[in-house]
Design a protein around this motif. Structure first.
Motif: not given
Length: 899
Positions: A66-67, A122-128, A146-154, A209-214
């Motif tokens: 991520a920049p 537990q992992y998903a709830s704490e790491a996401m 009708r909404a357009r949603i943009q964001g970053d998942f990590t 992508d569900i890998r750590n840090g991605h």
């Protein structure tokens, strides 16, 4: 998913022993972008935030893929901190609902479909971590938006507290790499409001992508649908009333996910979130730009059009267009629990909302004829609902108006919006506009002063001085008023000041008719209203006697206009297209310039006394009625119902004069009735009797001589008699209903030349013209003529009585006549004779000639001719019961000589 304080959506980073920094990772070539996210306008430009979607404050971290923090991230930070700098932590409701739904959906999709349920949950709830960067409304639908949603998942494994869970989660997600959800419906409920449905969201398929840090950049469109409007209204009303200390929401969803070609099954999931008071959005700040009122016509009905432009703060990264909306503008009724009264109908135009950009809103309101309930005074009060509204406005105070969705909405507005707005009343603070320097010019014309009535009760309006005048006021109209307006009546309670000290209170509480004309204020680029009103008998209550004394002194003895300041609260009955209604409490301030009464020279009044009549007598007093002619050099008029003034000489009171029901107008005034009581003995004892006798003697004498030691000389033009003067002074009982006023005026000694008593001319003697510069030299004298009879040694005098209605009697005469200061003869006569009104002759008075004197020889030589003699006499005078001894000195008496 838990509501634990360390949960990624609600908790803080670094709880307990895991407060270390997030590990940095290199940008993964296998980082997967969702197929739907390819619609993102600038995928490479997305950035992440320093906090979760609904979290508290956390440390800022960056990931290898991520920049650095970008504009979008800054926008999101502002979104999470609140739209207003003054209300940090608050969020706007549309954003909160949309982001909450999305977060819950992602938790469900990404957290529970790929591994052992308990460890995976537990992992998903704490790491996401999901960091929204933009939310825009694509369009309004029949049931929502009708909404357009943009964001970053990590996925951030460092946030997981237990090491076994963290290690298993990192391993499992490294193997799975990515997961994909099927289309999912998420429903949001309010447990504390009876599990009412707040809304629902239709989330499309998403690959992350569900890998750590991605990091996966998401960009998708979702239909957000409103739930039960009754429940939403209850929340809104609690929020508006300040009763919403916290808000608990629960999201439920049935989720089907897969990883690659492997299906991970379907699960029914539920997540609860709690918003504390500091996280609940507040009313956005706004600023009114301009207001304008004009006359308009709508649906064939005339009314008042109000155009308002305002700017609303927007610190959120949202982008949408608000459709045209219709509202009712309400004001409170008479009672606190009363139903609101409709003041106006309002509408907005389509309004664009851009991310983190203040919103310009144009509002147009239309006011029809004001209903009676709005302008009628409330029970047990003198004010109406509109009075309270306008009163706060013109006092510069902030007031509350209320906005409610209209019952006649636009057909283009979705029904769910109008149904929601119809039952929600929003209080809107409306800033006041203090009306300063409203009156540009304030003048009085045709001023008429009135003294209190004789029989007025103390403290009643008739017991106070009164003022009548034509009041002219030039009022500057506020630039917002662009409609025709007229003033039909005015009333006010005014305070009058002199040299910044309060003089008194002018009571204008009675309605006074007025008329008005629209005009342009001279030397100002502003329209004004010239209001003219006739004020009749307005009571003036003097509150400071010392200030009043200063004003009277300046008016009588000053040469410059007296400046009086006026401060008032004015009630105005206005007439507009809305009809007639009263505006209360308009502040008014002005100056009144009162010209001095006589410029310091009281003789400009030129009083002349005539038509003397003896009304009553006693042993020591004369009650005299007279007609007075005078010239009022001022432009002011006065009415005197009753006033009594002492007459004195050198602080010795000799009598008093009373005026009743007289009016003094500007210019000449004729036949003003005055009654005077001459009673020096009763007023001042023996000294008064002596001074009174001396004054009468000098007054009736026919030449100008030096005064006695009691009567100092004043410089005046020559008049018949001595240059005698009288001093007029008020006393506590001058005005019975206002003793303070009489006392205040008593410090002024108003000294006037004694008015001339001009006897009637002798019809048998032609009137000679006045010599230049001496108009009184040819005026008739008390002794007009004398005839000496040498053989009988007698004299007959022709007398001119100044009393046109009453006879006086000469009870004794002791006189001497002289010619060129040499004696002619003497008269001693003690038989009373009558002197009737007009011209009369005395009986033959015996003369004791001064034989051998130069004077006698001059008389004898003037036989059958005429000569001029002087006379000195002591005369006893009687009028009714009153008697007095006076002396007389006369010159220029024409005497004829006969045998």
């Amino acid at each position: 998913m838990s509501d634990d304080h360390d949960a990624p959506l609600l908790g803080e980073y670094g709880a307990n022993e895991h407060q270390q920094s997030r590990p940095k990772s290199q940008r993964s070539k296998a980082s997967i972008a969702s197929g739907r996210s390819r619609r993102s306008i600038n995928p490479s430009g997305q950035s992440e935030e320093s906090t979760p979607l609904l979290s508290r404050e956390i440390d800022e971290r960056s990931y290898g893929d991520a920049p650095d923090r970008s504009i979008a991230a800054s926008s999101l930070s502002s979104l999470q901190e609140g739209g207003s700098k003054k209300a940090k932590g608050s969020r706007r409701w549309p954003t909160v609902i949309a982001l909450t739904v999305l977060t819950v959906a992602l938790l469900v999709i990404l957290g529970l479909g790929f591994a052992a349920p308990e460890v995976a949950e537990q992992y998903a709830s704490e790491a996401m971590v999901f960091q929204p960067t933009d939310l825009s409304i694509d369009s309004f639908t029949a049931s929502g938006v009708r909404a357009r949603i943009q964001g970053d998942f990590t996925m951030d494994a460092s946030k997981v507290r237990k090491k076994p869970v963290r290690d298993l989660g990192r391993a499992a997600t490294w193997i799975a790499k990515a997961v994909e959800s099927n289309p999912t419906a998420v429903k949001v409920y309010l447990p504390e409001y009876g599990d009412v449905l707040l809304g629902s969201a239709d989330v499309p398929p998403i690959v992350v992508d569900i890998r750590n840090g991605h990091t996966t950049h998401l960009d998708f469109v979702s239909d957000l649908n409103a739930g039960a409007l009754d429940g939403i209204r209850r929340i809104a009303n609690d929020w508006l009333d300040g009763r919403l200390a916290q808000l608990r929401v629960r999201a439920d969803a049935d989720v089907k996910i897969k990883s690659g070609i492997f299906s991970l099954g379907a699960q029914t999931l539920s997540e609860s979130l709690v918003f504390k008071a500091g996280q609940i959005p507040t009313m956005p700040q706004y600023k009114i730009g301009s207001i304008g009122f004009s006359e308009a016509e709508r649906d064939g009905e005339k009314g008042m059009l109000a155009n308002v432009s305002l700017t609303v703060d927007n610190g959120y990264p949202v982008d949408f267009e608000i459709p045209r909306l219709y509202f009712d503008i309400l004001v409170p009724g008479c009672l606190t629990d009363d139903q609101f009264l409709v003041l106006a109908e309002a509408s907005t135009i389509e309004t664009l909302v851009k991310p983190k950009t203040d919103v310009d809103v144009a509002v147009s309101g239309f006011v029809r004829e004001l209903p009676a309930t709005l302008i009628t005074a409330c029970p047990d009060t003198q004010t109406s609902p509109i009075d309270r509204l306008l009163g706060s406005y013109i006092d510069g105070k902030e007031t509350l108006i209320y906005v409610r969705g209209s019952g006649n909405p636009s057909p283009d507005t979705p029904r769910w919006i109008t149904d929601f707005m119809r039952d929600v009343v929003v209080p809107v603070p409306f800033p006041g506009h203090e009306l300063k320097d409203l009156i540009r010019n304030f003048t009085l014309a045709n001023v008429h002063f009135g003294l209190p009535d004789l029989f007025a009760k103390p403290d009643s309006p008739k017991s106070k001085p009164r003022i009548s005048a034509i009041i002219k006021a030039l009022i500057g109209l506020p630039k917002e008023i662009k409609f025709p307006i007229g003033v039909t009546q005015v009333r006010a309670d005014s305070d009058v000041y002199y040299e910044e000290k309060k003089l008194g209170e002018l009571d204008l509480s009675k309605w006074q008719h007025a008329n008005s004309t629209r005009t342009v204020i001279p030397n100002e680029d502003q329209e004004g209203l010239l209001v003219q009103s006739v004020v009749e008998n307005a009571p003036l209550e003097i509150t400071d006697d010392d200030v009043f004394t200063d004003v009277i002194q300046a008016l009588i003895f000053g040469a410059k206009p007296v400046v009086l300041g006026v401060q008032a609260k004015v009630d105005v009955e206005t007439e507009t297209v809305l009809g007639k209604f009263i505006v209360h409490g308009i502040p008014a301030k002005g100056k009144v310039f009162v010209k001095p009464i006589c410029g310091g020279n009281i003789t400009t009044f030129s009083p002349q006394v005539g038509s003397l009549e003896i009304l009553d007598t006693s042993k020591t007093s004369l009650t005299i009625g007279a007609k007075v002619n005078l010239t009022n050099p001022t432009e002011y008029a006065a009415t005197v119902p009753y006033m009594d003034i002492n007459i004195s000489v050198n602080d010795t009171i000799l009598g008093h004069a009373t005026a009743r029901d007289i009016s003094v107008m500007p210019g000449p005034n004729h036949d003003l009735a005055v009654v005077a009581v001459w009673d020096p003995t009763s007023q001042s004892g023996k000294k008064g009797a002596h001074i009174g006798s001396e004054l009468l003697s000098q007054y009736i004498s026919g030449m100008s001589l030096l005064f006695t030691k009691y009567l100092p000389t004043l410089t005046h033009p020559r008049i018949q008699g001595y240059n005698t003067t009288l001093t007029l002074r008020t006393h506590p009982h001058s005005i019975p209903s206002q003793p303070r006023l009489g006392t205040a005026l008593s410090i002024f000694n108003l000294t006037l030349p004694t008015p001339k008593l001009t006897p009637p001319p002798n019809p048998n003697r032609p009137v000679a013209p006045d010599p230049p510069g001496d108009p009184s030299s040819s005026a008739p004298h008390f002794i007009d003529d004398a005839v000496f009879h040498l053989i009988t040694s007698t004299a007959v005098l022709t007398l001119l009585s100044p009393l046109p209605h009453t006879s006086l009697y000469i009870t004794s005469v002791s006189a001497t006549a002289s010619y060129n200061n040499t004696p002619v003869g003497a008269i001693e006569y003690d038989l009373p004779f009558e002197v009737p009104p007009g011209v009369s002759e005395t009986p033959r008075l015996p003369v004791d000639w001064s034989l051998g004197s130069v004077g006698y020889e001059a008389v004898r030589k003037a036989l059958n001719g005429e000569l001029t003699v002087e006379a000195e006499a002591k005369v006893g005078v009687k009028v009714g019961k009153w008697t007095e001894k006076v002396w007389f000195v006369g010159s220029g008496i024409g005497a004829r000589v006969r045998l």
